[in-house]
Design a protein around this motif. Structure first.
Motif, PDB file in Angstrom:
ATOM      1  N   LEU A  68       0.820  -1.384  -0.175  1.00  0.00           N
ATOM      2  CA  LEU A  68      -0.124  -0.091  -0.055  1.00  0.00           C
ATOM      3  C   LEU A  68       0.792   1.243  -0.140  1.00  0.00           C
ATOM      4  O   LEU A  68       1.540   1.609   0.909  1.00  0.00           O
ATOM      5  N   GLY A  69       1.049   1.890  -1.196  1.00  0.00           N
ATOM      6  CA  GLY A  69       1.853   3.001  -1.296  1.00  0.00           C
ATOM      7  C   GLY A  69       1.173   4.456  -1.356  1.00  0.00           C
ATOM      8  O   GLY A  69       0.183   4.510  -1.981  1.00  0.00           O
ATOM      9  N   SER A  70       1.834   5.451  -0.975  1.00  0.00           N
ATOM     10  CA  SER A  70       1.593   6.808  -1.243  1.00  0.00           C
ATOM     11  C   SER A  70       2.590   7.620  -0.814  1.00  0.00           C
ATOM     12  O   SER A  70       3.470   7.321  -0.247  1.00  0.00           O
ATOM     13  N   ARG A  71       2.295   8.975  -1.260  1.00  0.00           N
ATOM     14  CA  ARG A  71       3.470  10.013  -0.744  1.00  0.00           C
ATOM     15  C   ARG A  71       2.960  10.455   0.621  1.00  0.00           C
ATOM     16  O   ARG A  71       1.854   9.882   1.366  1.00  0.00           O
ATOM     17  N   ILE A  74      -0.454  11.770   2.754  1.00  0.00           N
ATOM     18  CA  ILE A  74      -1.623  11.610   2.096  1.00  0.00           C
ATOM     19  C   ILE A  74      -2.675  10.427   2.707  1.00  0.00           C
ATOM     20  O   ILE A  74      -3.667  10.719   2.684  1.00  0.00           O
ATOM     21  N   GLY A  75      -1.882   9.483   3.694  1.00  0.00           N
ATOM     22  CA  GLY A  75      -2.945   8.806   4.563  1.00  0.00           C
ATOM     23  C   GLY A  75      -2.639   7.351   4.514  1.00  0.00           C
ATOM     24  O   GLY A  75      -3.291   6.594   4.802  1.00  0.00           O
ATOM     25  N   LYS A  76      -1.437   6.788   4.375  1.00  0.00           N
ATOM     26  CA  LYS A  76      -1.173   5.399   4.222  1.00  0.00           C
ATOM     27  C   LYS A  76      -1.713   4.750   5.623  1.00  0.00           C
ATOM     28  O   LYS A  76      -2.298   3.707   5.665  1.00  0.00           O
ATOM     29  N   THR A  77      -1.177   5.353   6.727  1.00  0.00           N
ATOM     30  CA  THR A  77      -1.465   4.780   8.267  1.00  0.00           C
ATOM     31  C   THR A  77      -2.951   4.888   8.459  1.00  0.00           C
ATOM     32  O   THR A  77      -3.567   3.859   8.762  1.00  0.00           O
ATOM     33  N   LEU A 251      -2.176   1.856  -4.946  1.00  0.00           N
ATOM     34  CA  LEU A 251      -1.641   3.078  -4.317  1.00  0.00           C
ATOM     35  C   LEU A 251      -2.743   4.290  -4.279  1.00  0.00           C
ATOM     36  O   LEU A 251      -3.756   4.147  -4.845  1.00  0.00           O
ATOM     37  N   LEU A 252      -2.676   4.936  -3.118  1.00  0.00           N
ATOM     38  CA  LEU A 252      -3.612   5.818  -2.538  1.00  0.00           C
ATOM     39  C   LEU A 252      -3.099   7.095  -3.045  1.00  0.00           C
ATOM     40  O   LEU A 252      -2.043   7.707  -2.989  1.00  0.00           O
ATOM     41  N   HIS A 253      -4.265   7.876  -3.517  1.00  0.00           N
ATOM     42  CA  HIS A 253      -4.017   9.064  -4.033  1.00  0.00           C
ATOM     43  C   HIS A 253      -5.344  10.150  -3.783  1.00  0.00           C
ATOM     44  O   HIS A 253      -6.388   9.778  -3.912  1.00  0.00           O
ATOM     45  N   ARG A 254      -4.918  11.249  -3.401  1.00  0.00           N
ATOM     46  CA  ARG A 254      -5.937  12.213  -2.930  1.00  0.00           C
ATOM     47  C   ARG A 254      -5.143  13.764  -3.077  1.00  0.00           C
ATOM     48  O   ARG A 254      -3.818  13.853  -2.908  1.00  0.00           O
ATOM     49  N   LYS A 291      -9.911   9.084   8.532  1.00  0.00           N
ATOM     50  CA  LYS A 291     -10.348   7.739   8.028  1.00  0.00           C
ATOM     51  C   LYS A 291     -10.835   7.761   6.726  1.00  0.00           C
ATOM     52  O   LYS A 291     -11.443   8.681   6.046  1.00  0.00           O
ATOM     53  N   PHE A 292     -10.667   6.541   5.917  1.00  0.00           N
ATOM     54  CA  PHE A 292     -11.030   6.318   4.680  1.00  0.00           C
ATOM     55  C   PHE A 292     -12.269   5.443   4.697  1.00  0.00           C
ATOM     56  O   PHE A 292     -12.165   4.582   5.577  1.00  0.00           O
TER      57      PHE A 292
END
Length: 302
Positions: A68-71, A74-77, A251-254, A291-292
């Motif tokens: 699970l990747g992101s900058r 952005i909200g990985k945790t 990949l998580l993006h926002r 939260k997502f």
């Protein structure tokens, strides 16, 4: 029945090799397909709680490593904790969480905020009324019953992580492990180039998932070149080995936003899925609770 062969030596280890008759595997596979045909929502793996993601991946699968990747920020945790809430709190599936970056107290505060759906800013400001305390008590009661085990050790060595993971599975019957995040795992050879160390970590975690027969979800930072853009596989940081070894890459993006909007758009991109489809999933980010969650579609279907 499967025949277990004790190999004198397999590489450098002395692990058990397993030989299966194809007819035994075939029966199990047909049983899985039949169950899925009877219940379209039945998953072969552990559900993430993000329904459209689970439709693509069929849940987190045994013996697979998911990235699970992101900058940063952005909200990985937050994404991992949102999934863990569904897995451990709602489904009561034993779950291990290796926190190599945040303290367990901060993790607990964020988790409590998510479950209680109470802005974490209220915790720090001290503006809690009786209704707030009731919500926190109810959330704490749910979390207290959850089979969730948080491992706190900054600068964790790879060998230590593997040993603790084995104990969690053997002693606590843990069914899935999250690691936040894999770039902070130390190898024995600290003088090696970063990409070689990350390659060692990646291959070791994949082997550990197979050994323990559970899914392992590793959080990973993306390269700076992805800032402000939709991420892709090439931006997994420090090692192409992570992309190669992972069974699934999400990949998580926002967009970074200072908006007061209580719900913001976000996206999960299944960039790699060794045994299935890839695709993009719209989700919702609730910044007040970090939260997502599922994004409701107009027709009411997720």
């Amino acid at each position: 029945m499967s025949e277990e062969i004790k190999a004198a030596s397999i590489g450098k280890s002395n692990e058990a090799a397993h030989v299966y008759e194809v007819k035994d595997l075939l029966i199990e596979t047909l049983d899985i397909m039949e169950a899925r045909n009877k219940d379209k929502e039945a998953l072969t793996g552990i559900p993430s709680g993000i329904k459209r993601l689970d439709l693509i991946t069929n849940g987190f699968q045994k013996q697979e490593m998911t990235i699970l990747g992101s900058r940063p920020t952005i909200g990985k945790t937050s994404m991992a904790l949102s999934m863990i809430q569904h897995i451990a709190v709602e489904k009561k599936i034993p779950c291990g969480f290796f926190s190599l970056e945040m303290s367990p107290k901060i993790i607990c505060q964020r988790f409590l905020s998510q479950v209680a759906r109470m802005p974490i800013a209220k915790f720090y400001a001290g503006f809690l009324n009786m209704n707030d305390f009731k919500k926190l008590q109810d959330a704490a009661s749910l979390i207290h019953k959850a089979p969730l085990y948080i491992v706190d050790q900054p600068n964790m060595k790879l060998l230590d992580l593997r040993a603790i993971a084995r104990r969690l599975v053997a002693e606590r019957d843990v069914k899935i492990i999250f690691i936040d995040y894999i770039g902070l795992i130390e190898t024995e050879n600290k003088d090696a180039p970063v990409y070689e160390q990350q390659s060692e970590v990646s291959k070791s975690l994949k082997a550990l998932a197979r050994e323990l027969d559970i899914p392992i979800v590793g959080l990973c930072q993306l390269a700076r070149s992805v800032e402000g853009e939709q991420p892709n596989l090439s931006q997994l940081r420090d090692s192409g080995s992570i992309e190669e070894d992972a069974d699934v890459v999400i990949l998580l993006h926002r967009e970074r936003s200072n908006s007061d909007n209580p719900a913001q758009d976000a996206k999960l991109i299944v960039a790699k899925n060794r045994n299935g489809a890839t695709g993009s999933i719209d989700i919702t980010y609730l910044p007040a609770y970090s939260k997502f969650e599922n994004k409701a579609i107009e027709d009411g279907v997720f």
